[in-house]
Design a protein around this motif. Structure first.
Motif, PDB file in Angstrom:
ATOM      1  N   TYR A  65       5.862  -1.628  -4.494  1.00 31.02           N
ATOM      2  CA  TYR A  65       5.176  -2.673  -3.732  1.00 31.02           C
ATOM      3  C   TYR A  65       3.885  -2.155  -3.086  1.00 31.02           C
ATOM      4  CZ  TYR A  65       9.698  -5.019  -4.245  1.00 31.02           C
ATOM      5  OH  TYR A  65      10.837  -5.581  -4.757  1.00 31.02           O
ATOM      6  N   GLY A  66       3.691  -0.847  -3.061  1.00 34.29           N
ATOM      7  CA  GLY A  66       2.441  -0.306  -2.529  1.00 34.29           C
ATOM      8  C   GLY A  66       2.524   0.181  -1.095  1.00 34.29           C
ATOM      9  N   PHE A  67       3.737   0.330  -0.564  1.00 31.34           N
ATOM     10  CA  PHE A  67       3.875   0.609   0.863  1.00 31.34           C
ATOM     11  C   PHE A  67       4.350   2.018   1.193  1.00 31.34           C
ATOM     12  CE2 PHE A  67       4.843  -4.175   0.857  1.00 31.34           C
ATOM     13  CZ  PHE A  67       3.500  -4.489   0.982  1.00 31.34           C
TER      14      PHE A  67
ATOM     15  N   MET B 263       8.750 -16.840   2.963  1.00 29.44           N
ATOM     16  CA  MET B 263       7.756 -16.500   1.950  1.00 29.44           C
ATOM     17  C   MET B 263       7.831 -17.488   0.781  1.00 29.44           C
ATOM     18  SD  MET B 263       5.551 -14.042   2.208  1.00 29.44           S
ATOM     19  CE  MET B 263       5.973 -12.369   2.680  1.00 29.44           C
TER      20      MET B 263
ATOM     21  N   GLU C 114      11.308  -6.813  -0.499  1.00 25.53           N
ATOM     22  CA  GLU C 114       9.882  -7.127  -0.671  1.00 25.53           C
ATOM     23  C   GLU C 114       9.344  -7.916   0.529  1.00 25.53           C
ATOM     24  OE1 GLU C 114       9.310 -10.159  -3.659  1.00 25.53           O
ATOM     25  OE2 GLU C 114       7.553  -9.092  -4.446  1.00 25.53           O
TER      26      GLU C 114
ATOM     27  N   HIS D 174       6.634  -6.451   3.268  1.00 24.25           N
ATOM     28  CA  HIS D 174       5.319  -7.084   3.404  1.00 24.25           C
ATOM     29  C   HIS D 174       5.077  -7.513   4.846  1.00 24.25           C
ATOM     30  CE1 HIS D 174       3.629  -7.662  -0.707  1.00 24.25           C
ATOM     31  NE2 HIS D 174       4.871  -7.432  -1.068  1.00 24.25           N
ATOM     32  N   MET D 175       6.055  -8.188   5.425  1.00 23.92           N
ATOM     33  CA  MET D 175       5.848  -8.695   6.790  1.00 23.92           C
ATOM     34  C   MET D 175       5.724  -7.541   7.785  1.00 23.92           C
ATOM     35  SD  MET D 175       7.500 -12.365   7.277  1.00 23.92           S
ATOM     36  CE  MET D 175       7.092 -13.665   6.088  1.00 23.92           C
TER      37      MET D 175
ATOM     38  N   THR E 284       4.250  -4.800   7.418  1.00 22.29           N
ATOM     39  CA  THR E 284       2.884  -4.249   7.426  1.00 22.29           C
ATOM     40  C   THR E 284       1.915  -5.144   8.207  1.00 22.29           C
ATOM     41  OG1 THR E 284       2.089  -5.331   5.412  1.00 22.29           O
ATOM     42  CG2 THR E 284       3.255  -3.240   5.138  1.00 22.29           C
ATOM     43  N   MET E 285       2.327  -6.361   8.498  1.00 23.85           N
ATOM     44  CA  MET E 285       1.427  -7.264   9.226  1.00 23.85           C
ATOM     45  C   MET E 285       1.645  -7.241  10.725  1.00 23.85           C
ATOM     46  SD  MET E 285       1.138 -10.446   6.647  1.00 23.85           S
ATOM     47  CE  MET E 285       1.306 -10.086   4.898  1.00 23.85           C
ATOM     48  N   VAL E 286       2.698  -6.607  11.182  1.00 26.55           N
ATOM     49  CA  VAL E 286       2.924  -6.530  12.637  1.00 26.55           C
ATOM     50  C   VAL E 286       2.911  -5.086  13.147  1.00 26.55           C
ATOM     51  CG1 VAL E 286       4.159  -8.727  12.813  1.00 26.55           C
ATOM     52  CG2 VAL E 286       5.450  -6.627  12.293  1.00 26.55           C
TER      53      VAL E 286
ATOM     54  N   ALA F  83      12.784 -13.508   6.152  1.00 29.70           N
ATOM     55  CA  ALA F  83      11.414 -13.255   5.691  1.00 29.70           C
ATOM     56  C   ALA F  83      11.188 -13.849   4.304  1.00 29.70           C
ATOM     57  CB  ALA F  83      11.136 -11.751   5.689  1.00 29.70           C
TER      58      ALA F  83
ATOM     59  N   HIS G 253       2.907   3.151   4.287  1.00 28.70           N
ATOM     60  CA  HIS G 253       3.208   2.347   5.471  1.00 28.70           C
ATOM     61  C   HIS G 253       4.598   2.649   6.016  1.00 28.70           C
ATOM     62  CE1 HIS G 253       0.055   0.114   3.361  1.00 28.70           C
ATOM     63  NE2 HIS G 253      -0.308  -0.354   4.519  1.00 28.70           N
TER      64      HIS G 253
END
Lengths: 246, 246, 246, 246, 246, 246
Positions: free
Chosen positions: D135-137, D213, D102, D106-107, D109-111, D209, D140
């Motif tokens: 998780y929705g990715f 978090m 997770e 998440h991380m 998707t931010m870079v 990560a 991505h």
């Protein structure tokens, strides 16, 4: 550039009155050079209110597309909100084929971030829902409403159905958080312009939308792709009642 | 019915040569009564190849939309494949606003069950991918290809970029299982008609598609909804360099 | 390990009062070794309430990111709930860039199976909806609420906006079947901790969330990827008002 | 502000060597004031390579979470890439609980706009795929790769597994069109920083990560929501081997 | 053809009364040649109402699947609506394994375009929601309802829970626009047939549905695939309380 | 319990040879008490390889469903992989109606996490793709393959088509990362059991799957919902060639 365009507008049900309504809506927006050829099947259903009716109507659509192609029309409109027989018609056609639900939904996404649909009987809602997914617009549709009157109520002289369409549109504007309304039946075509004014927001009729879409595709030189899935049907002998589609 | 339509076609980059290409493509399909007003920003980026370039270009688009609205144009086309500033422009505009990626993708779904995209630099692919999701067409796109040449290569006289576009289209036809190809840059506009013929499948230019879409919306009396999300911007004083957008 | 981190917190609107609120929220959670550099553009919009405002604000964000990069900041926060200019800023930045909507939504999914959003004007709901899809959280969001007051109402002294935020949060807890609430405006930052206590459920402010996210990325040695889509913008000469971004 | 944070890092398998690797990775990024409490179950599976192994491991995770809660830890990390028992652990925990898959996803998707995953055995790919959806990715993630070696190969002294991870990362960079790589096993934690440098793109370890978090959530005052789905388990008597979870 | 089928129906909780209810529902629909072997774990939770309970129950399911496999049963049913341990059980099993939520949802899509779910406590709704996504039916489910009584209320003699299930089904029929109702708890199994008659629409019990699904798979010669993800667990020594799963 | 079940298996094309193949596959798995009534339309298409063929075939399906209903059959199978006329047939039928693509896909998801499809002509792939979305299984399908031979090649005596099916199945096993294969044509029905053995993984024939599914629904007392969308067609007079459907 559009000189000589002939657009065949096919009402998939057998109602001559509704065919007239549809023809009128089509002609009201056609370009000066465009001829509207409004037709309906001789055999079929008087109105289309579910999957069974659509299956029947699809045959009439195909017969008309075949006839239209032989007459050399530029393109075809399927003027029933379920777009019955759309992919089959595309296989059969040489020119572009556009359904009125398809055209109205596409145009709605270009004037609003989300739209509502107002349709006739509650059982037609599932048809609209399936089209939204097929066309890619499930996230663009805020709500679907049914006025709970049959399609042919739009053709009687009482004005009751028209009044209910109006009421549902007003309610949709107030409640749905959407910016446009798609009218969910070819028989509602003549209401769009007036409601657009009264509600001060786009109320979209698919008949006009589809006519302009076909006109545009023809002008752009774009026709149904014959590479791949929508190629002409594999040649085979149709038997019995379907022989006229050979 | 379309008499007096003036469609403002905005090239969001500052390249005059590309503005000419786009103007030519627009005029080639416009209805007899339609006037094409092709413009580009004075300040901005010479070509648009990523999110940074798009953010800059969006301001130029807004300045042009404001100018167009004041001149009373009927509608606006944003003639860069990323459709930069589309929703912001819709807020600002009174008439309809259509992006060329949007128009090309919508039309592609009407002539084929799935389409391919051929674009310029690899880094523009992500922009196209985001648009596909936003417009609802992620399931309609079979593949995205980048010719790996910058946008302005389409404006040099070598013909190299044009040749690469052609090669990628041929390869897409052979491999992707799609029935149509969308050209992913306004600078490719003049290639569509020829490639459609050579490949015997629809190859779609967004500039022409968007012009016809705006024309259609105007004829149908449909304009950007001012009910809800796309209403005019909330009035507030813009400062400094943005004062000219007040 | 985090010694020397300087996090640039960019308020994309021009309100100095809101910049102060945001700076305060950022400092309240920053690690001992972290310096918060709170900035806002000189030219731009006083508040951001739609796509037009966002397009303007994006330029200010880019100017600040450029300045921050030149000052050698460790990373950047975009402190407006629409995350205006996020991908463009990532192209421009060397360090990580995180939006406050992004950070708040990500964190919400780690403390609850579904969350609600409480935002300002109804027209900002569509922005939040688009972000949910872009970030992958459309299935994690139970409902979106708008208090129907402009952003700057959060800066007046009446406390009315704060009261409305509180009421909507209480209502969301009762009705939405969600386990956390995301506050949909940078100006609500100082309310989160108090509401978390009063409601006995996580109420999340994106400013604090984004500051911690940037801090974490920096500590982990993770920065915006320069391989591919988010590489530095292709070098080209920006003209006119944009020259300062060269 | 983070003084006194104690983060329990749970290795869900029974390998003491891997618990050490994980502890080391956690401590390498923890804030100065944060204490890392690295634990693993006494009963369970030596490595986790499928749904069966995960179901067993989930019990060990729950026992550790219960113990950690009783010791007053600030939050919990589940340090196995399948995030086994994550939602169950959230019910049981008072503080936040974050899984390493997770956190890494998440991380990522931010870079980067899209990321790749490099995991161990091919059969663990389906676990990662399910997490991406949860998780929705799913949009991505560009690609998933398996080095086809068991988890414990990462603990032998040959360096073979490490070499294969490196090769697959290089290949992912070349082929996937993604901007970051997520390492799909807690045992790969120590490779991330070095690969990030060698590949010049973010290569993300979930252990670090997740630690950051949890630290962030604790600092922000955000804990697992006890309103709704993730409330403490309904009190009931567990029998037999599960009595120690009472 | 089905001679000699032995279907193991596993109640994942430890309630003997509910195991009886489930056995009865299973036997009521089994083919003449099918033997129903109804079992429940000795150690575990008396009822399953959340993720924590499910994690515990999954171990009992696995122990029973192992025992059943050793006894040579034809297939397995997991008779709790969350389908706890489903994929883990599939790894362990030689024959097919079907969950009752899974079976009921699948069958619902074959008799109606959309269905509703009526379950027990509100916190179990999230479990059903996750299953809908996992199985692919998020678009087929119109609404989820919780009667807000614990699972074991279905086993007391007051009939209150049964009455509430009935009321929620009637309400779902009136409001949801769905054509079928799925009962969201194994303990509701005996209500389905009666409610189907009273409501004149399909009300579906997963226990019966899963028994028929396993019977069908066995007759068709289809068993859990041992090619790929669901292959037998990688051999390794389980320690302590899990040794009996070796 | 299943005594007296009569399942009407409708081959939607007019090939008597294929009707025999299908009847044989149906009888091979039917319960002892179940009678298989294999039928095909008199008028129609000799094979179904696209949307046009499907539209024609749908009428034959409806005529047979009507006849079957009048004969009092227990349920209906539509034995063509595109499931032509499925929703229309459900409106017309009293008992359950199941398509063979539908049944095969559903069952595949219960024995594997992902499956492959092997079909006939490339142009039928789009039909399978649309069904995957409609039924909810787009995330469960790993790949679609076409052997590139027409449907009727499965009925000639050369064995070529069978050999190609076998080769594509072997290739799918090696490449797709899926755990089961769905055969994409009723004419492949007799190959499933043998290929399941040879490949040591589930190879699924939809004819058998659909027969068991209808048998199961009937035994469970579940029939097509007449509440809502799938209610009997609204009564209206069908004209001309469709009069026999009145």
């Amino acid at each position: 550039m559009m000189d000589g365009q002939i657009i065949q507008v096919i009402n998939p049900n057998t109602s001559l009155a509704m065919t007239q309504t549809i023809a009128q809506a089509a002609r009201a927006v056609a370009a000066p050079g465009t001829e509207i050829l409004a037709v309906c099947p001789t055999d079929g259903v008087p109105s289309i209110e579910g999957h069974f009716d659509e299956a029947i109507a699809a045959i009439g659509v195909l017969e008309q597309v075949k006839a239209g192609r032989e007459q050399g029309v530029s393109g075809h409109v399927i003027a029933c909100f379920g777009d019955p027989g759309l992919l089959a018609a595309r296989e059969l056609a040489r020119g572009p084929v556009v359904g009125i639900a398809e055209a109205a939904m596409h145009m709605a996404t270009m004037v609003a971030t989300r739209f509502s649909v107002v349709t006739t009987l509650p059982r037609t809602v599932i048809v609209a829902r399936h089209l939204l997914r097929q066309y890619g617009f499930e996230h663009h549709c805020a709500a679907l409403h049914a006025i709970d009157l049959p399609v042919l109520a739009l053709e009687d002289s009482s004005g009751l159905a028209q009044q209910k369409v109006r009421e549902y549109c007003i309610q949709a504007k107030r409640q749905d958080g959407s910016g446009a309304i798609v009218l969910g039946c070819g028989g509602m075509a003549m209401l769009a312009r007036e409601l657009t004014k009264e509600l001060a927001m786009p109320v979209i009729d698919g008949v006009g939308a589809a006519v302009k879409m076909v006109e545009s595709l023809v002008t752009l030189g774009l026709s149904t792709s014959k590479h791949g899935d929508l190629d002409y049907p594999v040649q085979k002998i149709l038997s019995g009642q379907f022989a006229r589609l050979n």
